[in-house]
Design an enzyme around this catalytic site. Structure first.
Site, PDB file in Angstrom:
ATOM      1  N   HIS A 147       0.812   1.523   2.910  1.00 39.42           N
ATOM      2  CA  HIS A 147       1.852   1.787   1.907  1.00 39.42           C
ATOM      3  C   HIS A 147       1.318   2.759   0.874  1.00 39.42           C
ATOM      4  CE1 HIS A 147       4.959   1.116  -1.102  1.00 39.42           C
ATOM      5  NE2 HIS A 147       5.691   0.695  -0.080  1.00 39.42           N
TER       6      HIS A 147
ATOM      7  N   ASP B  36       7.858  -4.200   6.527  1.00 42.00           N
ATOM      8  CA  ASP B  36       8.493  -3.974   7.820  1.00 42.00           C
ATOM      9  C   ASP B  36       7.782  -4.654   8.978  1.00 42.00           C
ATOM     10  OD1 ASP B  36      10.607  -2.324   6.937  1.00 42.00           O
ATOM     11  OD2 ASP B  36       9.161  -0.729   6.600  1.00 42.00           O
TER      12      ASP B  36
HETATM   13  N1  CMC Z   1      -2.089   3.478  10.764  1.00 36.50           N
HETATM   14  C1  CMC Z   1      -3.230   4.181  10.834  1.00 36.50           C
HETATM   15  N2  CMC Z   1      -3.711   4.955   9.844  1.00 36.50           N
HETATM   16  C2  CMC Z   1      -2.990   5.029   8.734  1.00 36.50           C
HETATM   17  C3  CMC Z   1      -1.769   4.337   8.576  1.00 36.50           C
HETATM   18  C4  CMC Z   1      -1.322   3.525   9.635  1.00 36.50           C
HETATM   19  N3  CMC Z   1      -0.187   2.844   9.555  1.00 36.50           N
HETATM   20  N4  CMC Z   1      -1.248   4.600   7.345  1.00 36.50           N
HETATM   21  C5  CMC Z   1      -2.097   5.437   6.749  1.00 36.50           C
HETATM   22  N5  CMC Z   1      -3.157   5.699   7.585  1.00 36.50           N
HETATM   23  C6  CMC Z   1      -4.324   6.529   7.294  1.00 36.50           C
HETATM   24  C7  CMC Z   1      -4.024   8.006   7.477  1.00 36.50           C
HETATM   25  O1  CMC Z   1      -4.262   8.416   8.798  1.00 36.50           O
HETATM   26  C8  CMC Z   1      -4.960   8.617   6.484  1.00 36.50           C
HETATM   27  O2  CMC Z   1      -6.250   8.590   7.037  1.00 36.50           O
HETATM   28  P1  CMC Z   1      -7.384   9.706   6.661  1.00 36.50           P
HETATM   29  O3  CMC Z   1      -7.467   9.704   5.155  1.00 36.50           O
HETATM   30  O4  CMC Z   1      -8.613   9.190   7.312  1.00 36.50           O
HETATM   31  O5  CMC Z   1      -6.878  10.991   7.203  1.00 36.50           O
HETATM   32  C9  CMC Z   1      -4.941   7.623   5.324  1.00 36.50           C
HETATM   33  O6  CMC Z   1      -4.623   6.353   5.914  1.00 36.50           O
HETATM   34  C10 CMC Z   1      -3.931   7.946   4.242  1.00 36.50           C
HETATM   35  O7  CMC Z   1      -2.680   8.186   4.870  1.00 36.50           O
HETATM   36  P2  CMC Z   1      -1.487   8.919   4.149  1.00 36.50           P
HETATM   37  O8  CMC Z   1      -0.422   9.211   5.153  1.00 36.50           O
HETATM   38  O9  CMC Z   1      -1.998  10.063   3.334  1.00 36.50           O
HETATM   39  O10 CMC Z   1      -1.071   7.799   3.128  1.00 36.50           O
HETATM   40  P3  CMC Z   1       0.335   7.592   2.479  1.00 36.50           P
HETATM   41  O11 CMC Z   1       0.141   6.874   1.236  1.00 36.50           O
HETATM   42  O12 CMC Z   1       1.094   8.866   2.437  1.00 36.50           O
HETATM   43  O13 CMC Z   1       1.018   6.664   3.616  1.00 36.50           O
HETATM   44  C11 CMC Z   1       2.687   5.481   4.706  1.00 36.50           C
HETATM   45  C12 CMC Z   1       1.951   5.720   3.392  1.00 36.50           C
HETATM   46  C13 CMC Z   1       3.607   4.285   4.558  1.00 36.50           C
HETATM   47  C14 CMC Z   1       3.551   6.725   5.046  1.00 36.50           C
HETATM   48  C15 CMC Z   1       1.659   5.243   5.852  1.00 36.50           C
HETATM   49  O14 CMC Z   1       0.810   4.154   5.544  1.00 36.50           O
HETATM   50  C16 CMC Z   1       2.317   5.048   7.217  1.00 36.50           C
HETATM   51  O15 CMC Z   1       2.638   6.034   7.888  1.00 36.50           O
HETATM   52  N6  CMC Z   1       2.537   3.747   7.637  1.00 36.50           N
HETATM   53  C17 CMC Z   1       3.245   3.481   8.865  1.00 36.50           C
HETATM   54  C18 CMC Z   1       4.746   3.578   8.631  1.00 36.50           C
HETATM   55  C19 CMC Z   1       5.270   2.382   7.874  1.00 36.50           C
HETATM   56  O16 CMC Z   1       4.959   1.238   8.172  1.00 36.50           O
HETATM   57  N7  CMC Z   1       6.156   2.688   6.904  1.00 36.50           N
HETATM   58  C20 CMC Z   1       6.807   1.639   6.091  1.00 36.50           C
HETATM   59  C21 CMC Z   1       6.365   1.655   4.663  1.00 36.50           C
HETATM   60  S1  CMC Z   1       6.901   0.179   3.788  1.00 36.50           S
HETATM   61  C22 CMC Z   1       8.606   0.367   3.704  1.00 36.50           C
HETATM   62  C23 CMC Z   1       8.994   1.316   2.653  1.00 36.50           C
HETATM   63  O17 CMC Z   1       8.848   0.944   1.468  1.00 36.50           O
HETATM   64  O18 CMC Z   1       9.440   2.425   2.986  1.00 36.50           O
END
Ligand code: CMC
Length: 429
Positions: A306, A363
């Site tokens: 998240h 989720d």
């Molecule tokens: N699985 C594997 N690696 C992950 C994941 C994941 N679910 N989420 C983040 N990472 C890693 C990413 O690869 C990156 O790694 P590195 O720094 O080594 O390159 C690091 O963590 C940071 O990722 P980011 O995309 O820059 O982080 P963010 O804060 O933008 O991501 C997120 C937030 C929700 C988009 C992401 O965690 C994700 O894609 N999760 C899966 C989708 C999901 O479950 N979404 C629902 C969110 S809760 C409902 C809502 O409120 O919308």
């Protein structure tokens, strides 16, 4: 504490005001940064940007706290109803009995959808995604329910809020019925908000739907947990589009489109698809965890991670309990729940997930609850959207009432080519 921070650029120093929130959150006010220094800030994805002051929802991502108007989400999930929580978010206080009754009457009065709108629903291709249908239909509501000049502005706004809350729920159930080629079920005045939805989804002339109060409770919890989440992607979209002073229907329609994405509200659908894939491949989550950790593989563990929570999402814990309760009540043994638990157990002990602060989010378990209720997979994001409506509405209202309201218009650092002369077509190449 200091009231300002000092910024030194090229040997010249500037004072920037500090703003402190009621929970001690400190922000640097950069509203005059450009006019005073010529500089802008660069923050891709707005991860460090506060776009507004808000008194609706408080989140602490490090401690895993979520409160609406000061009330912990755990208490609301246990004691409140979605209808009451919606009232709280929009109006700022829990309703008195007469206020809640009036709100219920209004929700009932506005629950029907204009009969002419039914043609639109009928003519979408059968395979159209329900989120696309919903966003289009919410936008179309404006044409069917224009403002009435005789009404006061306050009355008009309250009716629009209620109309959205009530009709979006009706439209969601309608689109499901039509997608199945079934007769639409109309809302009933004698049913509560959540019971009405379940009835409109599942009642049929050949098999009357029997309302199960445990499922109604579970749906209340599901929607309460989704009701607001401060400046998330779809809410930011509602505020941004709303800042151009478009009508509320158009702003909410933009929010629905943003929510559709698999990284946001579409994640509940993606989680179940991922769990199903693990199941179909023999049930071992290990290869999927390995793929999620592989930088060269775009695969992510859906339902994990998240932007704000760097610990357990507090909603995930409540959702897991609700999931266990619903499955027990319905005497369902869902193999996807076993896989989800195994996956969580392994992932939360894995160094990659610990180092990246990746824990289950709301989720992760919600899709299994919806599946048990009989909600089809492609409607999962729609369920999220109905839940998020009170949040979108209250955030839009707050932004419209803000005396410092501004059109949202971020800046950029241009990295393209510098000025060059136009080349006529016959001289190119
Ligand atoms: N699985 C594997 N690696 C992950 C994941 C994941 N679910 N989420 C983040 N990472 C890693 C990413 O690869 C990156 O790694 P590195 O720094 O080594 O390159 C690091 O963590 C940071 O990722 P980011 O995309 O820059 O982080 P963010 O804060 O933008 O991501 C997120 C937030 C929700 C988009 C992401 O965690 C994700 O894609 N999760 C899966 C989708 C999901 O479950 N979404 C629902 C969110 S809760 C409902 C809502 O409120 O919308």
């Amino acid at each position: 504490m200091e009231k300002t921070a000092k910024l030194v650029v090229n040997g010249k120093s500037y004072e920037l005001p500090l703003v402190v929130g009621t929970e001690g959150e400190i922000a640097l006010d950069i509203s005059y940064l450009r006019s005073e220094t010529g500089l802008i800030t660069l923050d891709p994805g707005y991860a460090n940007t506060g776009s507004c002051k808000s008194c609706i929802t408080f989140m602490d991502g490090e401690k895993g706290i979520l409160r609406y108007r000061g009330y912990p989400v755990e208490q609301l999930a246990e004691y409140s109803s979605f209808r009451e929580t919606a009232y709280l978010l929009i109006n700022g206080e829990l309703p008195l009995e007469n206020e809640l009754n009036r709100f219920s009457v209004m929700l009932n009065d506005h629950s029907l959808v204009h009969e002419d709108m039914h043609h639109f629903f009928q003519n979408f291709p059968r395979r159209a995604h329900p989120m696309g249908i919903l966003s289009s239909m919410v936008n179309a509501l404006r044409a069917f329910y224009p403002e009435i000049p005789e009404r006061s502005e306050e009355e008009e706004i309250n009716i629009t809020f209620t109309r959205l809350l009530s009709k979006v729920r009706t439209m969601a159930a309608m689109s499901y019925k039509i997608s199945r080629g079934h007769k639409i079920v109309y809302p009933r005045h004698d049913l509560s908000y959540c019971a009405n939805f379940l009835n409109m989804m599942f009642d049929s002339p050949v098999k009357p739907y029997v309302i199960d109060e445990d499922l109604v409770d579970a749906l209340n919890v599901f929607w309460i947990l989704h009701a607001d989440h401060e400046q998330n992607c779809s809410t930011a979209a509602v505020r941004l589009v709303g800042s151009a002073r478009v009508n509320l229907y158009a702003a909410i329609s933009a929010g629905i489109c943003a929510l559709w994405g698999p990284l946001h509200g579409g994640a509940n659908q993606s989680v179940v698809e991922m769990l199903q894939e693990i199941h179909d491949s023999g049930g071992n989550p290990a290869p999927f965890i390995a793929r999620a950790k592989d930088r060269d593989d775009p695969f992510r563990l859906m339902g994990f991670g998240h932007r704000v929570y760097k610990t357990y999402d507090p909603r995930a814990r409540i959702m897991e309990k609700t999931c266990n309760r619903v499955l027990k009540k319905l005497k369902i043994h869902d193999p996807l729940l076993d896989i989800a638990k195994r996956l969580e157990e392994v992932a939360v002990k894995d160094a990659y997930f610990i180092d990246h602060d990746l824990y289950p989010n709301v989720d992760f378990y919600s899709g299994i609850v919806l599946r048990a209720m009989g909600i089809p997979l492609n409607m999962f994001p729609v369920m999220f959207a109905i839940g998020r409506l009170p949040g979108w509405i209250s955030q839009w209202k707050e932004s419209m009432e803000d005396p410092k309201w501004k059109l949202h218009r971020p800046r950029q650092v241009y990295t393209g080519l510098q000025e060059r002369d136009y080349v006529p077509l016959n001289k190119r190449g």
